[in-house]
Design a protein around this motif. Structure first.
Motif, PDB file in Angstrom:
ATOM      1  N   VAL A 126       0.871  -1.177   0.000  1.00  0.00           N
ATOM      2  CA  VAL A 126       0.000   0.000   0.000  1.00  0.00           C
ATOM      3  C   VAL A 126       0.907   1.225   0.000  1.00  0.00           C
ATOM      4  O   VAL A 126       1.811   1.325   0.833  1.00  0.00           O
ATOM      5  N   VAL A 127       0.673   2.125  -0.953  1.00  0.00           N
ATOM      6  CA  VAL A 127       1.457   3.359  -1.029  1.00  0.00           C
ATOM      7  C   VAL A 127       0.528   4.522  -0.700  1.00  0.00           C
ATOM      8  O   VAL A 127      -0.381   4.832  -1.480  1.00  0.00           O
ATOM      9  N   THR A 128       0.733   5.158   0.447  1.00  0.00           N
ATOM     10  CA  THR A 128      -0.083   6.341   0.771  1.00  0.00           C
ATOM     11  C   THR A 128       0.509   7.553   0.061  1.00  0.00           C
ATOM     12  O   THR A 128       1.727   7.643  -0.113  1.00  0.00           O
ATOM     13  N   GLY A 129      -0.360   8.462  -0.378  1.00  0.00           N
ATOM     14  CA  GLY A 129       0.137   9.642  -1.092  1.00  0.00           C
ATOM     15  C   GLY A 129       0.719   9.298  -2.455  1.00  0.00           C
ATOM     16  O   GLY A 129       1.534  10.050  -2.993  1.00  0.00           O
ATOM     17  N   GLY A 130       0.265   8.198  -3.022  1.00  0.00           N
ATOM     18  CA  GLY A 130       0.816   7.715  -4.295  1.00  0.00           C
ATOM     19  C   GLY A 130       0.383   8.512  -5.513  1.00  0.00           C
ATOM     20  O   GLY A 130       0.831   8.225  -6.633  1.00  0.00           O
ATOM     21  N   ALA A 131      -0.480   9.524  -5.323  1.00  0.00           N
ATOM     22  CA  ALA A 131      -0.834  10.406  -6.450  1.00  0.00           C
ATOM     23  C   ALA A 131      -0.103  11.743  -6.355  1.00  0.00           C
ATOM     24  O   ALA A 131      -0.359  12.658  -7.132  1.00  0.00           O
ATOM     25  N   GLY A 132       0.803  11.866  -5.396  1.00  0.00           N
ATOM     26  CA  GLY A 132       1.586  13.097  -5.264  1.00  0.00           C
ATOM     27  C   GLY A 132       2.860  13.019  -6.086  1.00  0.00           C
ATOM     28  O   GLY A 132       3.091  12.066  -6.846  1.00  0.00           O
ATOM     29  N   ASN A 191      10.150  -1.719 -12.252  1.00  0.00           N
ATOM     30  CA  ASN A 191      11.354  -2.451 -11.828  1.00  0.00           C
ATOM     31  C   ASN A 191      11.086  -3.714 -11.021  1.00  0.00           C
ATOM     32  O   ASN A 191      12.010  -4.509 -10.812  1.00  0.00           O
ATOM     33  N   GLN A 192       9.860  -3.884 -10.523  1.00  0.00           N
ATOM     34  CA  GLN A 192       9.545  -5.031  -9.660  1.00  0.00           C
ATOM     35  C   GLN A 192       8.303  -5.732 -10.211  1.00  0.00           C
ATOM     36  O   GLN A 192       7.182  -5.534  -9.712  1.00  0.00           O
ATOM     37  N   PRO A 193       8.478  -6.579 -11.235  1.00  0.00           N
ATOM     38  CA  PRO A 193       7.336  -7.117 -11.972  1.00  0.00           C
ATOM     39  C   PRO A 193       6.320  -7.892 -11.137  1.00  0.00           C
ATOM     40  O   PRO A 193       5.136  -7.919 -11.463  1.00  0.00           O
ATOM     41  N   GLY A 194       6.739  -8.498 -10.011  1.00  0.00           N
ATOM     42  CA  GLY A 194       5.795  -9.324  -9.241  1.00  0.00           C
ATOM     43  C   GLY A 194       4.991  -8.557  -8.213  1.00  0.00           C
ATOM     44  O   GLY A 194       4.162  -9.143  -7.514  1.00  0.00           O
ATOM     45  N   VAL A 195       5.186  -7.255  -8.106  1.00  0.00           N
ATOM     46  CA  VAL A 195       4.596  -6.515  -6.979  1.00  0.00           C
ATOM     47  C   VAL A 195       3.312  -5.781  -7.404  1.00  0.00           C
ATOM     48  O   VAL A 195       3.290  -5.087  -8.420  1.00  0.00           O
ATOM     49  N   HIS A 196       2.252  -5.972  -6.606  1.00  0.00           N
ATOM     50  CA  HIS A 196       0.997  -5.245  -6.837  1.00  0.00           C
ATOM     51  C   HIS A 196       0.919  -4.055  -5.885  1.00  0.00           C
ATOM     52  O   HIS A 196       1.227  -4.180  -4.697  1.00  0.00           O
ATOM     53  N   VAL A 197       0.486  -2.902  -6.433  1.00  0.00           N
ATOM     54  CA  VAL A 197       0.444  -1.664  -5.647  1.00  0.00           C
ATOM     55  C   VAL A 197      -1.001  -1.218  -5.441  1.00  0.00           C
ATOM     56  O   VAL A 197      -1.787  -1.174  -6.392  1.00  0.00           O
ATOM     57  N   THR A 198      -1.329  -0.888  -4.189  1.00  0.00           N
ATOM     58  CA  THR A 198      -2.589  -0.192  -3.899  1.00  0.00           C
ATOM     59  C   THR A 198      -2.234   1.208  -3.427  1.00  0.00           C
ATOM     60  O   THR A 198      -1.502   1.360  -2.437  1.00  0.00           O
ATOM     61  N   VAL A 199      -2.726   2.205  -4.142  1.00  0.00           N
ATOM     62  CA  VAL A 199      -2.489   3.602  -3.736  1.00  0.00           C
ATOM     63  C   VAL A 199      -3.674   4.068  -2.902  1.00  0.00           C
ATOM     64  O   VAL A 199      -4.829   3.889  -3.290  1.00  0.00           O
ATOM     65  N   LEU A 200      -3.370   4.654  -1.737  1.00  0.00           N
ATOM     66  CA  LEU A 200      -4.396   5.326  -0.926  1.00  0.00           C
ATOM     67  C   LEU A 200      -4.063   6.815  -0.943  1.00  0.00           C
ATOM     68  O   LEU A 200      -3.010   7.228  -0.432  1.00  0.00           O
ATOM     69  N   ASP A 201      -4.944   7.617  -1.544  1.00  0.00           N
ATOM     70  CA  ASP A 201      -4.646   9.052  -1.678  1.00  0.00           C
ATOM     71  C   ASP A 201      -5.948   9.853  -1.592  1.00  0.00           C
ATOM     72  O   ASP A 201      -6.949   9.498  -2.220  1.00  0.00           O
ATOM     73  N   ALA A 202      -5.903  10.934  -0.836  1.00  0.00           N
ATOM     74  CA  ALA A 202      -7.090  11.780  -0.636  1.00  0.00           C
ATOM     75  C   ALA A 202      -7.303  12.759  -1.789  1.00  0.00           C
ATOM     76  O   ALA A 202      -8.313  13.473  -1.803  1.00  0.00           O
ATOM     77  N   LEU A 203      -6.351  12.813  -2.729  1.00  0.00           N
ATOM     78  CA  LEU A 203      -6.414  13.781  -3.832  1.00  0.00           C
ATOM     79  C   LEU A 203      -6.685  15.188  -3.305  1.00  0.00           C
ATOM     80  O   LEU A 203      -7.663  15.844  -3.681  1.00  0.00           O
ATOM     81  N   THR A 204      -5.806  15.642  -2.438  1.00  0.00           N
ATOM     82  CA  THR A 204      -5.841  17.049  -2.006  1.00  0.00           C
ATOM     83  C   THR A 204      -5.405  17.899  -3.199  1.00  0.00           C
ATOM     84  O   THR A 204      -5.149  17.374  -4.291  1.00  0.00           O
ATOM     85  N   VAL A 237      -7.297   3.798  -4.517  1.00  0.00           N
ATOM     86  CA  VAL A 237      -8.355   4.031  -3.524  1.00  0.00           C
ATOM     87  C   VAL A 237      -8.342   5.501  -3.158  1.00  0.00           C
ATOM     88  O   VAL A 237      -7.335   6.016  -2.651  1.00  0.00           O
ATOM     89  N   HIS A 238      -9.461   6.172  -3.439  1.00  0.00           N
ATOM     90  CA  HIS A 238      -9.569   7.598  -3.106  1.00  0.00           C
ATOM     91  C   HIS A 238     -10.050   7.703  -1.664  1.00  0.00           C
ATOM     92  O   HIS A 238     -11.218   7.445  -1.371  1.00  0.00           O
ATOM     93  N   GLU A 254       0.962  16.621   4.136  1.00  0.00           N
ATOM     94  CA  GLU A 254       0.993  18.007   3.702  1.00  0.00           C
ATOM     95  C   GLU A 254       2.475  18.353   3.657  1.00  0.00           C
ATOM     96  O   GLU A 254       3.183  18.190   4.652  1.00  0.00           O
ATOM     97  N   SER A 255       2.970  18.838   2.499  1.00  0.00           N
ATOM     98  CA  SER A 255       4.419  18.847   2.265  1.00  0.00           C
ATOM     99  C   SER A 255       5.035  20.230   2.085  1.00  0.00           C
ATOM    100  O   SER A 255       6.247  20.320   1.912  1.00  0.00           O
ATOM    101  N   HIS A 256       4.230  21.304   2.103  1.00  0.00           N
ATOM    102  CA  HIS A 256       4.824  22.597   1.727  1.00  0.00           C
ATOM    103  C   HIS A 256       4.965  23.557   2.911  1.00  0.00           C
ATOM    104  O   HIS A 256       3.975  23.952   3.538  1.00  0.00           O
TER     105      HIS A 256
END
Ligand code: NAD
Ligand code: DAU
Length: 340
Positions: A12-18, A31-44, A63-64, A89-91
């Motif tokens: 699970v990658v949080t903030g994966g749409a940033g 680079n990692q062909p066997g790995v499945h990614v779930t992105v959890l992002d609030a789309l701020t 996942v929004h 929040e990064s700025h």
């Protein structure tokens, strides 16, 4: 000494749409062909679903949702091998204007994720920043290391420091299998136009004069996002649980030098910019010593030619106006209201 390599199949990658999270997701898919990614992002305002375009459906679930949503986080963490936590929040400038979302996402959100990782004994990698160490004087020969004391300056960096301390406590008290990385300033494509390098490039494209804070002598230690992504994968799979690793690529440069390189690269004169009000509490210099990551885990940065990376970034912003235009006007209006 590293632990036996960890080989997650589902992450699970949080903030994966940033900016950096999406670069990491592309890096893993490529680079990692066997790995499945779930992105959890609030789309701020900083998240953009387009950043994940082109990834095959069988490799990615999007996942929004919010990392502060305990039920949702519990459900996602129960079905994964690892969480890689970029969401924040990064700025800095935003944190000075309104710290509230920084407390919620950076501190409370990290707590919610840690509780779920504790419950399901899921490996956790926490993405943090060199800003937790405060700043260095321009003439100080020292660089930050893993043993530099915490001394954050801004609302942003103090919430990141808080989240790091939560991770350390959850490791020690509950045995959560976590690592932390503290990285220096990233640059590359898909970075929001509020940040220094994209702001100046897109200003020049729009016919707006670039803006330099204070005396322009503040130093940042630049690393290409691709190198941050490869370092995070290295630490996730080879890092020792409970340890912190600093990520950096020996890229110290003053802001005025970076700005003049942008001006030169875009055909403008060396003085074609405005000096503007300094950032309150502005950190003077950041510098990373990444010896531990390089010697213990064998990581090396690959994109260390800054002039080439900057030229590619300029070309990317020229070629992708559709991506950044929608955010530009509001971003500049916010800066203008702050005298910056
Ligand atoms: P960014 O602002 O570009 O992206 C942040 C992402 O997190 C966005 O997609 C946003 O929608 C998402 N998000 C924000 N709040 C959320 C919430 N409550 N729930 C779910 N998703 C949420 O940030 P970035 O520059 O890509 O930084 C990513 C991480 O790396 C952050 O933790 C930051 O502290 C760290 N970091 C950044 C840099 C840098 O130079 N940008 C350097 C070192 C460390
Ligand atoms: O060091 C890692 C950190 O780098 C990350 O943790 C943060 O998420 C990331 O935003 C970045 O923080 P900075 O505050 O260093 O980055 P920023 O791009 O905002 O500014 C870089 C430098 O440029 C800083 O000294 C302030 C200056 N600046 C910034 C802007 C937006 C200007 O002089 N003019 C500007 O218009």
């Amino acid at each position: 000494m590293t632990e036996q390599a960890f080989a997650p199949q589902r992450i699970v990658v949080t903030g994966g749409a940033g900016f950096i999270g999406s670069n990491f997701v592309h890096w893993v898919v490529n680079n990692q062909p066997g790995v499945h990614v779930t992105v959890l992002d609030a789309l701020t305002y900083a998240g953009n679903r387009q950043n994940l375009a082109g990834i095959p459906e069988d490799r990615l679930d999007f996942v929004h949702g919010n990392i502060c949503d305990e039920q949702l986080v519990d459900q996602l963490v129960s079905q994964t091998d690892a969480v890689v936590h970029f969401a924040a929040e990064s700025h800095n400038d935003n944190s000075i204007a309104d710290p509230t979302p920084f407390l919620q996402t950076n501190v409370h959100g990290t707590y919610v994720l840690l509780q779920a990782c504790k419950k399901y004994d899921v490996r956790f990698h926490h993405i943090s920043t060199d800003e937790v160490y405060g700043d260095l004087a321009l003439d100080d020969p020292a660089r930050f290391t893993e043993s530099t004391p915490y001394n954050p300056s801004s609302p942003y960096s103090s919430t990141k420091a808080s989240s790091d301390l939560l991770v350390r406590a959850w490791v020690r008290t509950y045995g959560v299998r976590a690592t932390i990385s503290n990285c220096s300033n990233n640059y590359g494509p898909y970075q929001h136009v509020e940040k220094f390098i994209p702001r100046q490039i897109t200003n020049l494209i729009c016919g707006i004069r670039p803006k330099l804070y204070g005396d322009g002598l503040n130093v940042r230690d630049w690393i290409h996002t691709e190198d941050h992504s490869s370092a995070v994968w290295c630490i996730l799979t080879k890092g020792k649980v409970g340890e912190t690793y600093l990520i950096g690529a020996d890229g110290e440069r003053s802001n005025i030098d970076v700005l003049r390189a942008i001006l030169d690269g875009m055909g403008a004169g060396p003085d074609d910019f405005d000096w503007v009000r300094d950032r309150p509490g502005h950190d003077r210099r950041y510098a990373i010593d990444s010896t531990k990551l390089r010697t213990e885990l064998g990581w090396q940065p690959q994109h260390t030619d800054f002039a080439q990376g900057l030229a590619q970034a300029i070309a990317w912003y020229r070629d992708n106006e559709d991506w950044w235009r929608p955010a530009k006007e509001a971003t500049e209006a916010k800066y203008a209201a702050q005298g910056q």
